[in-house]
Design an enzyme around this catalytic site. Sequence first.
Site, PDB file in Angstrom:
ATOM      1  N   SER A 125       0.838  -1.199   0.000  1.00  0.00           N
ATOM      2  CA  SER A 125       0.000   0.000   0.000  1.00  0.00           C
ATOM      3  C   SER A 125       0.878   1.256   0.000  1.00  0.00           C
ATOM      4  O   SER A 125       1.602   1.480  -0.970  1.00  0.00           O
ATOM      5  CB  SER A 125      -0.963  -0.038   1.191  1.00  0.00           C
ATOM      6  OG  SER A 125      -1.921   0.984   1.113  1.00  0.00           O
ATOM      7  N   HIS A 160      -4.319  -1.098  -4.131  1.00  0.00           N
ATOM      8  CA  HIS A 160      -5.711  -1.534  -3.897  1.00  0.00           C
ATOM      9  C   HIS A 160      -6.574  -1.217  -5.115  1.00  0.00           C
ATOM     10  O   HIS A 160      -7.703  -0.723  -4.998  1.00  0.00           O
ATOM     11  CB  HIS A 160      -6.291  -0.844  -2.659  1.00  0.00           C
ATOM     12  CG  HIS A 160      -5.403  -0.867  -1.465  1.00  0.00           C
ATOM     13  ND1 HIS A 160      -4.999  -2.038  -0.843  1.00  0.00           N
ATOM     14  CD2 HIS A 160      -4.817   0.141  -0.762  1.00  0.00           C
ATOM     15  CE1 HIS A 160      -4.224  -1.742   0.197  1.00  0.00           C
ATOM     16  NE2 HIS A 160      -4.105  -0.428   0.261  1.00  0.00           N
TER      17      HIS A 160
END
Length: 238
Positions: A125, A160
């Site tokens: 991330s 994501h």
Amino acid sequence: MQQIVAMGGGGFSMEPDNLLLDRFIFSLVPHSHPKVLLLPTASGDSADMIDLFHDCIGRQLQARTAVLRLTKERYDNLEDIMLSADIIYVTGGHTTYMLDAWKLYGVDRLLRQAWERGTMLAGVSSGSACWFQEALTDSNPEGLSPEPCLSLLEGSHCAHYENTGRRPAFHSAIDKGKIMPGYGVENFVGMYFKGTVLQGAYASREGYNAYKVGPGGHGIEESTIPCTYLGDLLHKNS
């Protein structure tokens, strides 16, 4: 050899019962028990994250673990700590806060130095996006927006990628010239770079992908990066 594994999502922090991506990272370094330094800055040095790291990476994968708690402690030997690691692993969280803290303490400079000396860099991330020139992040309370990053790797990054709103926001930002073309990376997928050259994409679950995203003949286009399922690869090589 300069190496980076950039994970859109996954790893021990998302899949403590499925450490395929972490095992893949370990397979790329020439040590059976590597020294792994965690940078949990983006999570505010979360105690739960650190405990999970020691359990998954230290106990289960039998690495020598260390943690750099920039929000909790002050260090006089940052260079020694960072340059002695075999793997530097960056967590997800607040991208802007992380990058600002790194710049304040000189961690950004030391990360580049470690990479140039052959330390494996990895992250999920925020810890994936940070290696690129730019990233689309949710650190801005007004919504997804571009963020300048460390520029070890060329282009932009959106983690994501399959999560609601991220794909159209990334396409729109590229189309409007707000962010450069780059990579959309879904959860459970890691992109592996040698130097600055992408070697391939690897997944801890089947059915997830990474994409090259940029302008095309009919607006913004994305091309799928062939993704290897690690369950098959690591089993074959074990």
